[in-house]
Design a protein around this motif. Sequence first.
Motif, PDB file in Angstrom:
ATOM      1  N   ASP A 152      33.642  15.459   2.272  1.00 58.26           N
ATOM      2  CA  ASP A 152      34.124  14.249   2.218  1.00 58.26           C
ATOM      3  C   ASP A 152      35.604  14.145   3.103  1.00 58.26           C
ATOM      4  O   ASP A 152      35.869  13.092   3.765  1.00 58.26           O
ATOM      5  N   TYR A 153      36.404  15.111   2.835  1.00 57.48           N
ATOM      6  CA  TYR A 153      37.791  15.127   3.386  1.00 57.48           C
ATOM      7  C   TYR A 153      37.700  15.469   4.928  1.00 57.48           C
ATOM      8  O   TYR A 153      38.458  14.464   5.864  1.00 57.48           O
ATOM      9  N   PHE A 154      36.802  16.312   5.443  1.00 57.85           N
ATOM     10  CA  PHE A 154      36.932  16.514   6.889  1.00 57.85           C
ATOM     11  C   PHE A 154      36.319  15.428   7.518  1.00 57.85           C
ATOM     12  O   PHE A 154      36.603  14.992   8.609  1.00 57.85           O
ATOM     13  N   ILE A 155      35.165  14.650   7.007  1.00 56.13           N
ATOM     14  CA  ILE A 155      34.480  13.568   7.695  1.00 56.13           C
ATOM     15  C   ILE A 155      35.648  12.435   7.536  1.00 56.13           C
ATOM     16  O   ILE A 155      35.417  11.822   8.620  1.00 56.13           O
ATOM     17  N   ALA A 156      36.443  12.281   6.555  1.00 57.82           N
ATOM     18  CA  ALA A 156      37.248  11.250   6.605  1.00 57.82           C
ATOM     19  C   ALA A 156      38.202  11.414   7.684  1.00 57.82           C
ATOM     20  O   ALA A 156      39.057  10.687   8.220  1.00 57.82           O
ATOM     21  N   GLU A 157      38.815  12.600   7.764  1.00 56.45           N
ATOM     22  CA  GLU A 157      39.824  12.978   8.921  1.00 56.45           C
ATOM     23  C   GLU A 157      39.097  13.165  10.378  1.00 56.45           C
ATOM     24  O   GLU A 157      39.901  13.528  11.111  1.00 56.45           O
ATOM     25  N   LYS A 158      37.747  12.997  10.205  1.00 60.72           N
ATOM     26  CA  LYS A 158      37.426  13.289  11.687  1.00 60.72           C
ATOM     27  C   LYS A 158      37.475  14.517  12.354  1.00 60.72           C
ATOM     28  O   LYS A 158      37.669  14.605  13.411  1.00 60.72           O
ATOM     29  N   LYS A 159      37.331  15.456  11.329  1.00 62.49           N
ATOM     30  CA  LYS A 159      37.185  16.960  12.020  1.00 62.49           C
ATOM     31  C   LYS A 159      35.922  17.514  11.866  1.00 62.49           C
ATOM     32  O   LYS A 159      35.381  17.665  10.628  1.00 62.49           O
ATOM     33  N   ASP A 160      35.168  17.485  12.966  1.00 65.20           N
ATOM     34  CA  ASP A 160      34.022  18.074  12.989  1.00 65.20           C
ATOM     35  C   ASP A 160      33.661  19.629  13.114  1.00 65.20           C
ATOM     36  O   ASP A 160      32.472  19.985  13.088  1.00 65.20           O
ATOM     37  N   ALA A 161      34.855  20.328  13.392  1.00 66.85           N
ATOM     38  CA  ALA A 161      34.682  21.617  13.539  1.00 66.85           C
ATOM     39  C   ALA A 161      35.979  22.428  12.740  1.00 66.85           C
ATOM     40  O   ALA A 161      36.635  23.341  13.204  1.00 66.85           O
ATOM     41  N   PRO A 162      35.999  22.131  11.604  1.00 65.23           N
ATOM     42  CA  PRO A 162      37.372  22.601  10.697  1.00 65.23           C
ATOM     43  C   PRO A 162      37.215  24.236  10.655  1.00 65.23           C
ATOM     44  O   PRO A 162      35.976  24.705  10.547  1.00 65.23           O
ATOM     45  N   LYS A 163      38.116  24.830  10.701  1.00 66.85           N
ATOM     46  CA  LYS A 163      38.324  26.277  10.253  1.00 66.85           C
ATOM     47  C   LYS A 163      38.911  26.605   8.925  1.00 66.85           C
ATOM     48  O   LYS A 163      39.888  26.092   8.794  1.00 66.85           O
ATOM     49  N   ILE A 164      38.012  27.488   8.255  1.00 62.09           N
ATOM     50  CA  ILE A 164      38.489  27.557   6.820  1.00 62.09           C
ATOM     51  C   ILE A 164      38.531  29.079   6.376  1.00 62.09           C
ATOM     52  O   ILE A 164      37.763  29.898   7.031  1.00 62.09           O
ATOM     53  N   ALA A 165      39.511  29.309   5.657  1.00 59.48           N
ATOM     54  CA  ALA A 165      39.888  30.634   5.242  1.00 59.48           C
ATOM     55  C   ALA A 165      39.459  30.870   3.678  1.00 59.48           C
ATOM     56  O   ALA A 165      39.724  29.682   3.064  1.00 59.48           O
TER      57      ALA A 165
END
Length: 327
Positions: A152-165
């Motif tokens: 939900d967060y990444f879609i709202a922020e328009k981040k389609d390739a987020p990097k996560i640790a």
Amino acid sequence: MKLMKTAALTAMTWLAIGAAAGSVSAQDKDLKVGAIYMDAQGFYAGVRKGIQTGATDAGRKLEIIETNAQGDVSKESSFIDSLISAGVQAIIVSPVSADGSYRAIQRAHDAGIPVVCYNTCLGEKDMKEFVSAYAVGDPYDFGHKLGDAAADYFIAEKKDAPKIAVLNCEFVEVCVTRRKGFEEALLARVPGAQIVANQEGATLDKAVSVAATMLSSNPDLDAFFGEAGGATLGAARAVKSQGRVGKTVVFGGDMTTEIAQELVDFTVIKAVVDISGQGLGKLALAQAIKSIDGQAPADIKVPYDIDLYNSTESAKGWLEAHSDGIP
């Protein structure tokens, strides 16, 4: 499963009086139950309070013998042997290790003592053979709810390739399952998401250090997934100390007062999934009493609710409901 910094908890006994009135029956007998916590802080403090409350409300003469295993298989094993010698009628435990804890639990089972797991347990085969009941919030669902919140967060922020640790607690199986649920939910909706690092960081101090190193190695990191409370808070502190507020966010497990306060602020922690320690403690004790009375559940796994907190308002609600700070 929840794993916080270890603090010694002296083994002690208390008596909760309230035997049911009426003629003597199986339900009127005095009971003696052993309870083993993996830690003395956070979630496990909540479990302890839940067991205490459940003992008071049980309507039985109930003696609880308890200790803190401090995340140590050998201490856990030694105390289980002590409980067997003390003649307890049931043992409540969150096993430190699926592989390392089964021998002691088997000894209790072989002595005719029902064992009730909570939060963590043995592998499926050993659990079915040696465990009477397992009070648990489904770890896959736990991770899945958080993965959906991250999506939900990444879609709202328009981040389609987020990097996560990931800061993990994967020396226990439930944390492996939490990550599986998180990844599957996130990738189903944000297929370009990447897990770029995954290291153990269950305790707060270690989580802060490991998260800081991860941020240095991955300057474009978008988010952390903390699999347990120490990891969640440690990641948030590292983000702040490294000047990454507004660039890197945190999704994590296990509510505590400090985590709830960070969620109220809402600049770093964006969502937390939680299983009530107090509620799980009450459920585990209820299953222990049922097992003593010969009423063990047909399905070993007894589910408990999983809650999602993903707003300032929901965090404030948690703080109001837990004014004593015990989750």
